[in-house]
Enzyme design. Structure first.
Site, PDB file in Angstrom:
ATOM      1  N   SER A   1       0.849  -1.197   0.000  1.00 32.21           N
ATOM      2  CA  SER A   1       0.000   0.000   0.000  1.00 32.21           C
ATOM      3  C   SER A   1       0.877   1.237   0.000  1.00 32.21           C
ATOM      4  CB  SER A   1      -0.886   0.024   1.243  1.00 32.21           C
ATOM      5  OG  SER A   1      -1.553   1.268   1.350  1.00 32.21           O
TER       6      SER A   1
ATOM      7  N   TYR B   1      -1.403  -0.225  10.423  1.00 36.70           N
ATOM      8  CA  TYR B   1      -1.610  -0.810   9.077  1.00 36.70           C
ATOM      9  C   TYR B   1      -0.487  -0.360   8.133  1.00 36.70           C
ATOM     10  CZ  TYR B   1      -3.630  -1.161   4.347  1.00 36.70           C
ATOM     11  OH  TYR B   1      -3.835  -1.412   3.010  1.00 36.70           O
TER      12      TYR B   1
HETATM   13  P1  NAP Z   1     -11.341  -5.953  -0.089  1.00 37.09           P
HETATM   14  O1  NAP Z   1     -12.187  -5.395  -1.170  1.00 37.09           O
HETATM   15  O2  NAP Z   1     -11.762  -5.791   1.341  1.00 37.09           O
HETATM   16  O3  NAP Z   1     -11.121  -7.513  -0.400  1.00 37.09           O
HETATM   17  C1  NAP Z   1     -10.350  -8.258   0.485  1.00 37.09           C
HETATM   18  C2  NAP Z   1     -10.199  -9.676  -0.035  1.00 37.09           C
HETATM   19  O4  NAP Z   1      -9.311 -10.363   0.845  1.00 37.09           O
HETATM   20  C3  NAP Z   1     -11.480 -10.462  -0.044  1.00 37.09           C
HETATM   21  O5  NAP Z   1     -11.397 -11.385  -1.095  1.00 37.09           O
HETATM   22  C4  NAP Z   1     -11.469 -11.157   1.317  1.00 37.09           C
HETATM   23  O6  NAP Z   1     -12.218 -12.351   1.334  1.00 37.09           O
HETATM   24  C5  NAP Z   1     -10.004 -11.462   1.447  1.00 37.09           C
HETATM   25  N1  NAP Z   1      -9.526 -11.587   2.810  1.00 37.09           N
HETATM   26  C6  NAP Z   1      -9.636 -10.711   3.820  1.00 37.09           C
HETATM   27  N2  NAP Z   1      -9.042 -11.193   4.912  1.00 37.09           N
HETATM   28  C7  NAP Z   1      -8.553 -12.402   4.579  1.00 37.09           C
HETATM   29  C8  NAP Z   1      -7.845 -13.396   5.271  1.00 37.09           C
HETATM   30  N3  NAP Z   1      -7.526 -13.258   6.561  1.00 37.09           N
HETATM   31  N4  NAP Z   1      -7.508 -14.517   4.611  1.00 37.09           N
HETATM   32  C9  NAP Z   1      -7.843 -14.679   3.316  1.00 37.09           C
HETATM   33  N5  NAP Z   1      -8.502 -13.768   2.604  1.00 37.09           N
HETATM   34  C10 NAP Z   1      -8.860 -12.664   3.236  1.00 37.09           C
HETATM   35  O7  NAP Z   1      -9.861  -5.365  -0.133  1.00 37.09           O
HETATM   36  P2  NAP Z   1      -9.028  -4.693  -1.329  1.00 37.09           P
HETATM   37  O8  NAP Z   1      -9.246  -3.242  -1.270  1.00 37.09           O
HETATM   38  O9  NAP Z   1      -9.244  -5.436  -2.588  1.00 37.09           O
HETATM   39  O10 NAP Z   1      -7.550  -4.934  -0.781  1.00 37.09           O
HETATM   40  C11 NAP Z   1      -6.702  -5.964  -1.299  1.00 37.09           C
HETATM   41  C12 NAP Z   1      -5.284  -5.639  -0.889  1.00 37.09           C
HETATM   42  O11 NAP Z   1      -4.932  -4.342  -1.376  1.00 37.09           O
HETATM   43  C13 NAP Z   1      -5.055  -5.607   0.624  1.00 37.09           C
HETATM   44  O12 NAP Z   1      -3.803  -6.176   0.926  1.00 37.09           O
HETATM   45  C14 NAP Z   1      -5.054  -4.118   0.940  1.00 37.09           C
HETATM   46  O13 NAP Z   1      -4.304  -3.814   2.109  1.00 37.09           O
HETATM   47  C15 NAP Z   1      -4.405  -3.577  -0.314  1.00 37.09           C
HETATM   48  N6  NAP Z   1      -4.685  -2.147  -0.573  1.00 37.09           N
HETATM   49  C16 NAP Z   1      -5.960  -1.712  -0.799  1.00 37.09           C
HETATM   50  C17 NAP Z   1      -6.170  -0.354  -1.020  1.00 37.09           C
HETATM   51  C18 NAP Z   1      -7.522   0.230  -1.267  1.00 37.09           C
HETATM   52  O14 NAP Z   1      -7.651   1.473  -1.277  1.00 37.09           O
HETATM   53  N7  NAP Z   1      -8.572  -0.557  -1.462  1.00 37.09           N
HETATM   54  C19 NAP Z   1      -5.089   0.524  -1.000  1.00 37.09           C
HETATM   55  C20 NAP Z   1      -3.822   0.038  -0.766  1.00 37.09           C
HETATM   56  C21 NAP Z   1      -3.637  -1.310  -0.555  1.00 37.09           C
HETATM   57  P3  NAP Z   1     -13.723 -12.404   1.949  1.00 37.09           P
HETATM   58  O15 NAP Z   1     -14.593 -11.613   1.010  1.00 37.09           O
HETATM   59  O16 NAP Z   1     -14.093 -13.831   1.961  1.00 37.09           O
HETATM   60  O17 NAP Z   1     -13.646 -11.779   3.306  1.00 37.09           O
END
Ligand code: NAP
Length: 246
Positions: free
Chosen positions: A141, A155
């Site tokens: 991130s 985080y």
């Molecule tokens: P998201 O929409 O909340 O999706 C999270 C995904 O991870 C879902 O498929 C969820 O499965 C799964 N998950 C959550 N906890 C888990 C665990 N303990 N074990 C296995 N799977 C798990 O999140 P996202 O925004 O796509 O984020 C994905 C990555 O990008 C993360 O590492 C996040 O820190 C990073 N990121 C996101 C942003 C942003 O602005 N969105 C920015 C920077 C970095 P379920 O649906 O079954 O819970």
């Protein structure tokens, strides 16, 4: 085409990676933690691209779950790539108000989960383990270089650990046929922010990003899938910001 394992592939950035990777010809094994319906929708979408796809319930904070997910991917064919994407945010809090339990639970997913995922990847991909090479992408991130003051410094620190994991592992396995790279998304329009108690975060912060908007999961997925593939054959130990200039 080889098999790609994507952790947290049922929603958001991970789901977009699965869809793009399938279109590029990867067979995909995705993991999820709880939302089986979302996972099966992503599997169905991947199959429409004509590739094999399956979903495995696996909490990346549970070592045995990660091992079982890789075993399921092994059953699909030779592993060629891994995306360590699963991650969680935590509710907004200052450091002087953080309970140790909150930090430990988050680190178990974001850091321990990523390390164990990398361990299983290297055990299969590295020529030192009899593999034929492959590619690993870690989803970090922009928080790792911004620090997220007043929001979630813990985080941000977990993502700095992911950056360093990528840099170190890349050098550790560079001569074993394994490339390791890091993608750092900025503010991306997914459910993550609501899960962290800030459902309005994309609308509130998006306009302050230099390009004037939040990014999409697909814009991050494009970078991830490029780094996975042969066009990025000379990239390892790279950290690619996909953050709209933030
Ligand atoms: P998201 O929409 O909340 O999706 C999270 C995904 O991870 C879902 O498929 C969820 O499965 C799964 N998950 C959550 N906890 C888990 C665990 N303990 N074990 C296995 N799977 C798990 O999140 P996202 O925004 O796509 O984020 C994905 C990555 O990008 C993360 O590492 C996040 O820190 C990073 N990121 C996101 C942003 C942003 O602005 N969105 C920015 C920077 C970095 P379920 O649906 O079954 O819970």
């Amino acid at each position: 085409m080889a098999v790609l394992l994507v952790t947290g592939g049922s929603r958001g950035i991970g789901a977009a990676v699965v869809t793009r990777a399938a279109a590029a010809g990867w067979a995909v094994c995705l993991t999820y933690r709880g939302d089986v319906d979302a996972a099966e929708r992503v599997v169905a979408q991947a199959r429409r691209a004509g590739v094999e796809a399956r979903a495995v319930r696996a909490d990346v904070a549970v070592e045995a779950d990660v091992e079982a997910a890789f075993a399921a991917a092994d059953a699909m064919g030779p592993l060629g790539g891994v995306v360590a994407n699963a991650g969680v945010v935590v509710p907004k809090a200052r450091v002087d108000a953080m309970a140790a339990s909150r930090v430990a639970e988050m680190l178990a997913v974001n850091v321990v989960g990523a390390v164990v995922t990398c361990r299983e990847a290297v055990r299969r991909l590295s020529t030192a383990h009899g593999g034929t090479g492959g590619s690993v992408v870690l989803v970090s991130s922009a928080a790792s270089r911004l620090g997220s003051p007043g929001e979630y410094v813990d985080y941000a620190a977990s993502k700095a650990a992911v950056d360093t994991l990528g840099l170190g592992l890349a050098r550790e396995v560079a001569d074993e046929g394994v490339r390791v790279n890091v993608v750092r998304p900025g503010i991306i329009d997914t459910d993550l922010h609501a899960a962290g108690g800030q459902p309005d975060r994309v609308a509130r912060v998006g306009p302050s990003v230099p390009v004037g908007r939040a990014g999409t999961a697909d814009e991050v997925a494009a970078a991830v899938v490029w780094l996975l593939g042969d066009e990025a054959s000379y990239c390892t130990g790279s950290v690619l910001d996909v953050a709209g200039g933030r």
